[in-house]
Design an enzyme around this catalytic site. Structure first.
Site, PDB file in Angstrom:
ATOM      1  N   HIS A 170      57.445  14.722  53.829  1.00  0.00           N
ATOM      2  CA  HIS A 170      57.406  15.775  53.593  1.00  0.00           C
ATOM      3  C   HIS A 170      59.302  16.344  53.580  1.00  0.00           C
ATOM      4  CE1 HIS A 170      53.679  16.883  54.775  1.00  0.00           C
ATOM      5  NE2 HIS A 170      52.704  16.305  53.965  1.00  0.00           N
ATOM      6  N   ALA A 171      59.996  16.587  52.584  1.00  0.00           N
ATOM      7  CA  ALA A 171      61.011  16.657  52.138  1.00  0.00           C
ATOM      8  C   ALA A 171      62.054  17.879  52.552  1.00  0.00           C
ATOM      9  CB  ALA A 171      61.031  17.075  50.793  1.00  0.00           C
ATOM     10  N   ARG A 172      61.452  18.883  53.583  1.00  0.00           N
ATOM     11  CA  ARG A 172      61.916  19.628  53.760  1.00  0.00           C
ATOM     12  C   ARG A 172      62.084  19.836  55.652  1.00  0.00           C
ATOM     13  NH1 ARG A 172      57.166  23.957  53.119  1.00  0.00           N
ATOM     14  NH2 ARG A 172      55.688  23.458  54.462  1.00  0.00           N
ATOM     15  N   ARG A 227      58.256  20.374  49.994  1.00  0.00           N
ATOM     16  CA  ARG A 227      57.674  19.182  50.675  1.00  0.00           C
ATOM     17  C   ARG A 227      57.616  18.127  49.700  1.00  0.00           C
ATOM     18  NH1 ARG A 227      52.765  19.584  54.595  1.00  0.00           N
ATOM     19  NH2 ARG A 227      51.258  18.837  53.429  1.00  0.00           N
ATOM     20  N   ASN A 239      51.689  12.641  52.067  1.00  0.00           N
ATOM     21  CA  ASN A 239      50.982  12.469  53.070  1.00  0.00           C
ATOM     22  C   ASN A 239      49.402  12.672  52.723  1.00  0.00           C
ATOM     23  OD1 ASN A 239      50.587  11.763  55.196  1.00  0.00           O
ATOM     24  ND2 ASN A 239      50.484  13.410  56.523  1.00  0.00           N
ATOM     25  N   ARG A 240      48.899  13.179  50.847  1.00  0.00           N
ATOM     26  CA  ARG A 240      47.531  12.842  50.840  1.00  0.00           C
ATOM     27  C   ARG A 240      47.858  13.037  50.215  1.00  0.00           C
ATOM     28  NH1 ARG A 240      48.371  16.101  54.028  1.00  0.00           N
ATOM     29  NH2 ARG A 240      48.513  17.959  55.202  1.00  0.00           N
ATOM     30  N   HIS A 291      57.352  13.421  61.559  1.00  0.00           N
ATOM     31  CA  HIS A 291      56.851  15.019  60.762  1.00  0.00           C
ATOM     32  C   HIS A 291      57.434  15.967  61.619  1.00  0.00           C
ATOM     33  CE1 HIS A 291      54.354  13.958  56.918  1.00  0.00           C
ATOM     34  NE2 HIS A 291      53.920  12.803  58.240  1.00  0.00           N
ATOM     35  N   TYR A 340      43.614  19.675  61.481  1.00  0.00           N
ATOM     36  CA  TYR A 340      42.670  20.402  60.359  1.00  0.00           C
ATOM     37  C   TYR A 340      42.811  19.005  59.667  1.00  0.00           C
ATOM     38  CZ  TYR A 340      47.683  20.564  58.480  1.00  0.00           C
ATOM     39  OH  TYR A 340      49.184  20.227  58.557  1.00  0.00           O
ATOM     40  N   GLU A 362      54.338  15.456  65.492  1.00  0.00           N
ATOM     41  CA  GLU A 362      54.950  16.705  64.598  1.00  0.00           C
ATOM     42  C   GLU A 362      55.593  16.951  65.755  1.00  0.00           C
ATOM     43  OE1 GLU A 362      54.228  17.989  62.011  1.00  0.00           O
ATOM     44  OE2 GLU A 362      52.371  17.128  61.379  1.00  0.00           O
TER      45      GLU A 362
HETATM   46  O1  0X9 Z   1      49.598  18.985  56.753  1.00  0.00           O
HETATM   47  C1  0X9 Z   1      50.374  17.465  56.933  1.00  0.00           C
HETATM   48  O2  0X9 Z   1      51.054  16.635  56.401  1.00  0.00           O
HETATM   49  C2  0X9 Z   1      51.081  17.029  58.581  1.00  0.00           C
HETATM   50  N1  0X9 Z   1      51.292  17.862  58.542  1.00  0.00           N
HETATM   51  S1  0X9 Z   1      52.715  19.213  58.505  1.00  0.00           S
HETATM   52  O3  0X9 Z   1      52.996  20.264  59.045  1.00  0.00           O
HETATM   53  N2  0X9 Z   1      54.193  17.504  58.942  1.00  0.00           N
HETATM   54  O4  0X9 Z   1      53.095  18.904  56.622  1.00  0.00           O
HETATM   55  C3  0X9 Z   1      49.767  16.890  59.099  1.00  0.00           C
HETATM   56  C4  0X9 Z   1      48.693  15.285  58.789  1.00  0.00           C
HETATM   57  C5  0X9 Z   1      47.970  15.102  60.453  1.00  0.00           C
HETATM   58  N3  0X9 Z   1      46.800  15.040  59.595  1.00  0.00           N
HETATM   59  C6  0X9 Z   1      46.166  16.118  59.825  1.00  0.00           C
HETATM   60  N4  0X9 Z   1      45.724  17.546  60.274  1.00  0.00           N
HETATM   61  N5  0X9 Z   1      44.721  15.780  59.580  1.00  0.00           N
HETATM   62 ZN    ZN Z   2      55.560  17.014  57.295  1.00  0.00          ZN
END
Ligand code: 0X9
Ligand code: ZN
Length: 507
Positions: A170-172, A227, A239-240, A291, A340, A362
């Site tokens: 995540h860039a930021r 991001r 990260n998705r 992260h 989440y 995190e």
């Molecule tokens: O949403 C994300 O990719 C990560 N948080 S961030 O605020 N750095 O973007 C967390 C991903 C961790 N995995 C889950 N929440 N399931």
């Molecule tokens: Zn992140």
């Protein structure tokens, strides 16, 4: 005239500070949304939630001037954290333009660094320590930049058990990048210390400090709070984009969303290249993806509520990591999905498909500190770097134990975070500056018996007398937990309550 001077200074340092124009008069506001209907009403005003998973409760949102009237028309309990995000970005840009120049001997870790500075520092580190550090290209970004890994080992071979650390998806989230570099710096500059020497002899640390170089650069030149990667100028959330559970809950199919999953699993060269490279390196046994923010240690799964096959080991090691990282501030261990759902995240793939023991850290600040959020002050670099170092030692020790067990045919459990090499407690680190010389940065790291001020000022605060762990059976010093959140009080209670509430909301 002043502007011309600014440009000369900025270009002279290889910088192009973005300035705050993209965020002029944007407010950062905490709004209390009581339920799903209220949440829908708030989101309908077009605010930008500073989370990719907005839920009822206190929610931090960015409000543009054009949306302000619509937001304030409703009777929300709200608190303005910042009246002008543009000013904040301007202030940060001015600070960055004036920061110590590494090429002139300035401390690399005095402030955050541009992509060019990072590349130069990595090159210089490898050039100054060829016996320890090698550089590998693991992917090529959409815009053609190299995604590079630093391999740090004294073994001179790449078949020793290895811990992979990635950052900057995540860039930021600049503090993730600085922390990854802090790790490299510490392991190299302490390579002769017995604990480090033993670890670097038995195993390897592989660090990819900037997984998303195009996005990182863009946060310096255009939009500080970008991001995603730079796919078509709209971006994919890398990260998705990993193949495990791709397209499931918590990953959007809408390209304009912050958690856009991309057109297909591994559609992005950054994730495709990195995952292929991981597949080609069976020596990798564990993975930590860095992260910010939230002060959490997350373990699989991140997309479904089922327990992972190794849930006991993962959760007990996550607890050990949290203990190691907590002191000046408190971290919390959670199964990722309990925060989440985030289908297609990196560690679900490295754990589920590549067989690595995997965690997401995190980093600071915590969720009560949204105002600082993705732009922590530079005095956070050292204490957060040391927190990550403490957590990494737990994972590395577990990896090396596993490697030793595999070699001897023993059955050591990879969980629990006990120490095989007796990894040291970070406290001060002598830093390679990248030009072959060294600089020394001393920090009151968590666990060295003192605590760092929660505001990152470096001022010591009283230990709360929380439990300590001194010395393992081998007589090496282990992590010490010096205290729990010196801010204490209601903010900490709120954080814990929020986590419990989130857990219940999921149940
Ligand atoms: O949403 C994300 O990719 C990560 N948080 S961030 O605020 N750095 O973007 C967390 C991903 C961790 N995995 C889950 N929440 N399931
Ligand atoms: Zn992140």
């Amino acid at each position: 005239m002043l502007a011309a001077w600014w440009l000369v200074v900025a270009l002279g340092r290889g910088l192009a500070p973005s300035g705050g124009d993209a965020y002029r008069d944007h407010e950062l506001v905490q709004v209390f949304v009581a339920d799903d209907d209220a949440l829908a009403r708030l989101l309908a005003t077009g605010v930008d939630p500073w989370t990719d998973h907005p839920r009822p409760g206190w929610l931090t949102v960015r409000v543009t001037p054009s949306r302000r009237a619509a937001v304030w028309a409703d009777q929300w309990p709200l608190k303005v954290l910042d009246h002008d995000l543009g000013q904040r970005v301007d202030d940060e840009s001015a600070r960055l333009a004036a920061r110590p120049d590494v090429a002139e001997g300035g401390d690399f870790f005095a402030d955050f660094r541009t992509l060019d500075e990072i590349d130069a520092w990595v090159d210089a580190l490898a050039a100054a320590h060829p016996e320890l550090v090698s550089i590998e290209q693991v992917a090529t970004s959409i815009e053609g930049r190299s995604v590079r890994a630093l391999r740090i080992t004294a073994a001179g071979s790449d078949d020793r058990p290895s811990l992979l650390v990635t950052a900057g998806q995540h860039a930021r989230e600049w503090i993730s990048v600085s922390s990854a570099l802090w790790l490299a710096d510490t392991f190299v500059s302490h390579a002769d210390d017995p604990e480090y020497a033993a670890a670097l002899d038995a195993g390897q640390l592989v660090i990819v400090p900037v997984v998303n170089p195009d996005g990182y650069l863009y946060t310096w030149t255009d939009e500080r709070f970008w991001r995603k990667n730079r796919r078509d100028g709209v971006g994919v959330d890398t990260n998705r984009n990993w193949a495990h559970g791709w397209g499931g809950e918590g990953a959007s199919g809408n390209p304009s969303d912050e958690n856009y999953r991309g057109a297909a699993a591994f559609s992005e060269p950054e994730t495709l290249g990195l995952s292929n490279w991981i597949g080609e390196h069976p020596e990798l046994v564990s993975h930590v993806d860095l992260h910010s923010f939230g002060q959490l240690v997350l373990y699989p799964w991140g997309d479904v509520a089922d327990a992972a096959p190794d849930d006991d080991e993962l959760s007990s090691t996550a607890d050990a990591i949290v203990t190691a990282m907590s002191g000046a501030v408190q971290y919390i261990a959670l199964q990722g999905v309990q925060l989440y759902p985030a289908a297609g995240n990196a560690i679900d793939w490295t754990y589920g498909d590549a067989g690595l023991e995997a965690y997401t850290f995190e980093l600071r600040p915590d969720f009560n500190n949204d105002a600082e959020g993705f732009a922590p002050a530079p005095d956070q670099i050292a204490p957060v770097g040391d927190e990550v170092l403490a957590g990494i030692w737990v994972v590395l020790d577990a990896a090396l134990e596993q490697g030793a067990a595999d070699t001897t045919g023993g059955g050591a459990d990879s969980g629990g975070g006990s120490s095989s090499t007796g990894g040291p407690q970070p406290g001060s680190s002598s830093g390679a500056t990248g030009d072959g010389s060294t600089s020394t940065t001393t920090t009151d790291a968590p666990g060295d018996g003192t605590t760092v001020a929660a505001d990152g000022t470096g001022a010591a605060s009283e230990s709360t007398g929380a439990p300590t762990q001194d010395g393992d059976a081998s007589g090496c010093s282990c992590r010490t937990r010096a205290g729990i959140d010196p801010r204490g009080g209601w903010s900490w209670c709120l954080l814990v309550a929020a986590v419990i509430w989130r857990r219940r909301a999921r149940a």
